[in-house]
Design a protein around this motif. Structure first.
Motif, PDB file in Angstrom:
ATOM      1  N   GLU A   1      15.573 -35.243  14.431  1.00 12.88           N
ATOM      2  CA  GLU A   1      15.825 -36.681  14.343  1.00 12.88           C
ATOM      3  C   GLU A   1      14.714 -37.402  13.587  1.00 12.88           C
ATOM      4  OE1 GLU A   1      15.573 -40.806  15.293  1.00 12.88           O
ATOM      5  OE2 GLU A   1      14.249 -39.338  16.254  1.00 12.88           O
ATOM      6  N   VAL A   2      13.452 -37.061  13.874  1.00  9.30           N
ATOM      7  CA  VAL A   2      12.320 -37.720  13.218  1.00  9.30           C
ATOM      8  C   VAL A   2      12.282 -37.383  11.732  1.00  9.30           C
ATOM      9  CG1 VAL A   2       9.795 -37.790  13.108  1.00  9.30           C
ATOM     10  CG2 VAL A   2      10.939 -37.893  15.311  1.00  9.30           C
ATOM     11  N   ARG A   3      12.536 -36.150  11.385  1.00  5.78           N
ATOM     12  CA  ARG A   3      12.505 -35.766   9.975  1.00  5.78           C
ATOM     13  C   ARG A   3      13.603 -36.475   9.187  1.00  5.78           C
ATOM     14  NH1 ARG A   3      12.665 -29.542   8.072  1.00  5.78           N
ATOM     15  NH2 ARG A   3      10.652 -29.598   9.152  1.00  5.78           N
ATOM     16  N   ALA A   4      14.805 -36.495   9.723  1.00 10.86           N
ATOM     17  CA  ALA A   4      15.908 -37.156   9.013  1.00 10.86           C
ATOM     18  C   ALA A   4      15.639 -38.649   8.835  1.00 10.86           C
ATOM     19  CB  ALA A   4      17.210 -36.933   9.788  1.00 10.86           C
ATOM     20  N   ARG A   5      15.102 -39.299   9.849  1.00 11.94           N
ATOM     21  CA  ARG A   5      14.843 -40.735   9.758  1.00 11.94           C
ATOM     22  C   ARG A   5      13.770 -41.038   8.728  1.00 11.94           C
ATOM     23  NH1 ARG A   5      13.370 -41.481  14.610  1.00 11.94           N
ATOM     24  NH2 ARG A   5      11.106 -41.695  14.301  1.00 11.94           N
ATOM     25  N   ASN A   6      12.689 -40.265   8.698  1.00  9.32           N
ATOM     26  CA  ASN A   6      11.607 -40.541   7.759  1.00  9.32           C
ATOM     27  C   ASN A   6      11.985 -40.187   6.326  1.00  9.32           C
ATOM     28  OD1 ASN A   6       8.790 -41.292   9.169  1.00  9.32           O
ATOM     29  ND2 ASN A   6       9.949 -39.968  10.550  1.00  9.32           N
ATOM     30  N   ILE A   7      12.727 -39.134   6.133  1.00  4.27           N
ATOM     31  CA  ILE A   7      13.165 -38.801   4.773  1.00  4.27           C
ATOM     32  C   ILE A   7      14.104 -39.874   4.242  1.00  4.27           C
ATOM     33  CG2 ILE A   7      14.547 -37.159   3.444  1.00  4.27           C
ATOM     34  CD1 ILE A   7      13.371 -34.919   5.089  1.00  4.27           C
ATOM     35  N   GLU A   8      15.002 -40.347   5.077  1.00  2.00           N
ATOM     36  CA  GLU A   8      15.909 -41.417   4.660  1.00  2.00           C
ATOM     37  C   GLU A   8      15.143 -42.698   4.362  1.00  2.00           C
ATOM     38  OE1 GLU A   8      19.428 -43.221   3.614  1.00  2.00           O
ATOM     39  OE2 GLU A   8      18.954 -41.101   3.949  1.00  2.00           O
ATOM     40  N   ARG A   9      14.176 -43.019   5.158  1.00  2.00           N
ATOM     41  CA  ARG A   9      13.381 -44.222   4.921  1.00  2.00           C
ATOM     42  C   ARG A   9      12.614 -44.118   3.607  1.00  2.00           C
ATOM     43  NH1 ARG A   9       8.200 -45.929   8.695  1.00  2.00           N
ATOM     44  NH2 ARG A   9       7.708 -47.911   7.632  1.00  2.00           N
ATOM     45  N   PHE A  10      12.041 -42.961   3.334  1.00  2.00           N
ATOM     46  CA  PHE A  10      11.304 -42.774   2.087  1.00  2.00           C
ATOM     47  C   PHE A  10      12.222 -42.862   0.874  1.00  2.00           C
ATOM     48  CE2 PHE A  10       9.862 -39.825  -1.230  1.00  2.00           C
ATOM     49  CZ  PHE A  10       8.644 -40.395  -1.553  1.00  2.00           C
ATOM     50  N   ASN A  11      13.375 -42.244   0.950  1.00  2.24           N
ATOM     51  CA  ASN A  11      14.315 -42.271  -0.178  1.00  2.24           C
ATOM     52  C   ASN A  11      14.832 -43.682  -0.446  1.00  2.24           C
ATOM     53  OD1 ASN A  11      14.058 -39.508  -0.637  1.00  2.24           O
ATOM     54  ND2 ASN A  11      15.723 -39.008   0.786  1.00  2.24           N
ATOM     55  N   ILE A  12      15.111 -44.429   0.625  1.00  3.56           N
ATOM     56  CA  ILE A  12      15.590 -45.804   0.441  1.00  3.56           C
ATOM     57  C   ILE A  12      14.524 -46.652  -0.246  1.00  3.56           C
ATOM     58  CG2 ILE A  12      16.210 -47.911   1.681  1.00  3.56           C
ATOM     59  CD1 ILE A  12      17.644 -46.162   3.728  1.00  3.56           C
ATOM     60  N   HIS A  13      13.287 -46.551   0.203  1.00  2.74           N
ATOM     61  CA  HIS A  13      12.214 -47.337  -0.397  1.00  2.74           C
ATOM     62  C   HIS A  13      11.981 -46.919  -1.851  1.00  2.74           C
ATOM     63  CE1 HIS A  13       8.676 -49.938  -0.265  1.00  2.74           C
ATOM     64  NE2 HIS A  13       8.031 -48.981  -0.929  1.00  2.74           N
ATOM     65  N   LYS A  14      12.095 -45.646  -2.147  1.00  2.00           N
ATOM     66  CA  LYS A  14      11.908 -45.188  -3.523  1.00  2.00           C
ATOM     67  C   LYS A  14      13.000 -45.734  -4.435  1.00  2.00           C
ATOM     68  CE  LYS A  14      12.795 -40.915  -4.438  1.00  2.00           C
ATOM     69  NZ  LYS A  14      12.732 -39.439  -4.514  1.00  2.00           N
ATOM     70  N   ARG A  15      14.262 -45.732  -3.993  1.00  2.00           N
ATOM     71  CA  ARG A  15      15.350 -46.280  -4.799  1.00  2.00           C
ATOM     72  C   ARG A  15      15.187 -47.784  -5.008  1.00  2.00           C
ATOM     73  NH1 ARG A  15      18.533 -42.615  -1.655  1.00  2.00           N
ATOM     74  NH2 ARG A  15      19.077 -44.334  -0.257  1.00  2.00           N
ATOM     75  N   GLN A  16      14.783 -48.484  -3.939  1.00  2.00           N
ATOM     76  CA  GLN A  16      14.566 -49.924  -4.075  1.00  2.00           C
ATOM     77  C   GLN A  16      13.463 -50.223  -5.081  1.00  2.00           C
ATOM     78  OE1 GLN A  16      13.748 -51.420  -0.177  1.00  2.00           O
ATOM     79  NE2 GLN A  16      15.915 -51.384   0.479  1.00  2.00           N
ATOM     80  N   MET A  17      12.402 -49.474  -5.057  1.00  2.00           N
ATOM     81  CA  MET A  17      11.299 -49.697  -5.978  1.00  2.00           C
ATOM     82  C   MET A  17      11.749 -49.477  -7.425  1.00  2.00           C
ATOM     83  SD  MET A  17       7.606 -47.721  -6.187  1.00  2.00           S
ATOM     84  CE  MET A  17       8.421 -46.186  -6.629  1.00  2.00           C
ATOM     85  N   ILE A  18      12.456 -48.386  -7.683  1.00  4.22           N
ATOM     86  CA  ILE A  18      12.892 -48.095  -9.057  1.00  4.22           C
ATOM     87  C   ILE A  18      13.870 -49.164  -9.562  1.00  4.22           C
ATOM     88  CG2 ILE A  18      14.140 -46.432 -10.474  1.00  4.22           C
ATOM     89  CD1 ILE A  18      12.995 -44.239  -8.691  1.00  4.22           C
ATOM     90  N   ASP A  19      14.837 -49.526  -8.718  1.00  2.00           N
ATOM     91  CA  ASP A  19      15.844 -50.514  -9.142  1.00  2.00           C
ATOM     92  C   ASP A  19      15.222 -51.878  -9.381  1.00  2.00           C
ATOM     93  OD1 ASP A  19      17.695 -48.515  -8.896  1.00  2.00           O
ATOM     94  OD2 ASP A  19      18.377 -49.133  -6.890  1.00  2.00           O
ATOM     95  N   HIS A  20      14.340 -52.313  -8.491  1.00  2.00           N
ATOM     96  CA  HIS A  20      13.743 -53.625  -8.637  1.00  2.00           C
ATOM     97  C   HIS A  20      12.841 -53.696  -9.867  1.00  2.00           C
ATOM     98  CE1 HIS A  20      11.479 -57.193  -6.557  1.00  2.00           C
ATOM     99  NE2 HIS A  20      12.263 -57.590  -7.565  1.00  2.00           N
ATOM    100  N   LEU A  21      12.036 -52.677 -10.059  1.00  2.00           N
ATOM    101  CA  LEU A  21      11.169 -52.689 -11.231  1.00  2.00           C
ATOM    102  C   LEU A  21      11.963 -52.618 -12.534  1.00  2.00           C
ATOM    103  CD1 LEU A  21       8.252 -50.354 -10.040  1.00  2.00           C
ATOM    104  CD2 LEU A  21       8.243 -52.855 -10.183  1.00  2.00           C
TER     105      LEU A  21
END
Length: 442
Positions: A91-111
């Motif tokens: 559960e912890v691994r899935a939640r943190n990987i998803e959180r990291f991927n979401i933040h990475k996509r947001q950063m790329i799209d916004h920039l």
């Protein structure tokens, strides 16, 4: 008519005839004899010797049962930790990987949007710095969970093996109960930590007793092998070697009686150290082969493990070799216990006898002036004489023209070592202290 009370007397004087009375008496005698033989057979514990295989089975059964119980306890504990910790890790691994991927996509799209809309370069750079700081914080928070690493954040990281598998849980329980504790794998849930406390409370004594039992078995066999070697060398060289005996007379106070102990062979220290270092060297070579370490790293890991220090800076990573690693660790701890047992028997015994010799030094006698004096008495008298006559004072002498007359001339005759060395020397000591001229009775 003869009275009934006299019939036993009459029949006892009559000649024996096999009748009803004779048959009854004989049957009673046979019954009594059989009953006595049955009682003797029940009380006789040496009537039937035990078979050899049964006697050996009884000896081995206790040791084998202890080893089996330890193996079952370790295996069952690994199953419990696996069931408690792996769901939390998933559960912890899935939640943190998803959180990291979401933040990475947001950063790329916004920039990308900011760059496409023609916003200034410095504004884009400031926003990029903020996103990088957030990514760094997310990574540290994910790593602090001990459930995720850098390899899990790469593409395909979701398919990496979990930290908590049954094999790793087995490795964890073994290192926990042997008090090595590398620390590379620890429970993070509250239930897992509580189970760790309760599990180690009963498991650590069990495993330590098991390892000590195996070490004792190895030490006895090493002593037996060394005994055979000495006998063989004695036959070949035809030289006599003395065997150290641990039998000793009772001391004066009755503190210790070693008459019931058997003679033992003193194993050389260099041989014991050579056995331990040889095993550590063997482990260093093998671990270097299947873990990809250099020889010194393997030797360092083996030494830290055998001494149960367990820093955890170097740990095995190849899970397919975990069973072999555990076997190497258990056997190594047993060999370490064997070495401590062999060395401890010799040096603890020497220190014990050395302490007894110091304790009995007060009974030693010293020949002073032809008399035998106990050491404490001699030291006490020397201290008194030193205090009374060791320093010269100016007022102790009287200057007379033509002669030297000490003031304490009358006390010189009490400085008699023979009197001081006698069993009744307290009287002379009292005379010295009080200044009386009483004669000392020797």
């Amino acid at each position: 008519m003869i009275p009934l009370i006299q019939m036993p007397f009459v029949t006892s004087h009559l000649p024996y005839t096999p009748g009803r009375v004779g048959m009854f008496a004989r049957s009673m005698h046979q019954h009594h004899h059989m009953r006595r033989r049955q009682d003797q057979n029940e009380n006789d514990i040496t009537q039937r010797p035990m078979a050899t295989w049964k006697s050996y089975a009884r000896i081995i059964l206790a040791h084998v049962s202890l080893i089996v119980l330890s193996v079952v306890y370790v295996g069952f504990g690994a199953f419990l930790f696996y069931q408690l910790e792996q769901p939390n890790e998933v559960e912890v691994r899935a939640r943190n990987i998803e959180r990291f991927n979401i933040h990475k996509r947001q950063m790329i799209d916004h920039l990308w949007e900011m760059r496409s809309s023609g916003i200034g370069q410095h504004v884009v750079e400031d926003m990029a710095v903020k996103y990088v700081d957030n990514v760094t914080r997310i990574l540290f928070e994910a790593f602090d969970t001990h459930c995720i690493g850098a390899k899990h954040l790469r593409p395909g990281g979701e398919d990496e093996d979990y930290n908590w598998t049954y094999m790793t849980a087995l490795f964890f329980t073994t290192t926990l109960l042997t008090t090595i504790g590398y620390g590379n794998l620890t429970p993070v849930t509250g239930r897992g930590k509580f189970l760790c406390i309760l599990y180690a409370l009963f498991g650590v004594p069990l495993i330590l007793i098991t390892v000590a039992d195996i070490g004792k078995f190895l030490s006895e066999n090493i002593v037996q092998l060394y005994t055979w070697y000495r006998k063989l060398r004695e036959k070949c060289s035809k030289q006599k070697y003395s065997v150290i005996s641990n039998k000793d007379d009772k001391n004066k106070e009755g503190d210790l009686n070693l008459d019931h102990l058997e003679n033992y062979i003193s194993i050389p220290i260099f041989l014991i150290v050579a056995i331990l270092l040889s095993y550590i060297t063997f482990g260093a070579v093998v671990l270097s082969m299947w873990e990809g370490w250099d020889f010194f790293s393997g030797f360092y890991f083996s030494f830290i493990t055998m001494t149960t220090v367990g820093f955890g800076d170097i740990v095995p990573l190849k899970r397919e070799y975990y069973i072999l690693d555990l076997c190497y660790i258990i056997i190594g701890l047993s060999i370490t216990t064997m070495c401590i047992d062999l060395v401890g028997i010799q040096y603890i015994r020497k220190m014990h006898y050395f302490g007894r010799a110091i304790k009995d030094a007060r009974f030693a006698l010293v020949n002073v002036g032809g008399k035998m004096v106990h050491v404490p008495d001699l030291m006490r008298y020397a201290s008194v004489l030193q205090q009374k006559y060791g320093q010269k004072k100016t007022h102790d002498t009287i200057i007379v023209k033509g002669a030297y007359a000490p003031k304490d001339l009358s006390k010189i005759r009490f400085i008699d070592f023979g009197a001081l060395a006698s069993m009744e020397s307290w009287q002379s000591l009292w005379s010295i202290l009080t200044g009386r001229t009483q004669e000392v009775h020797v």
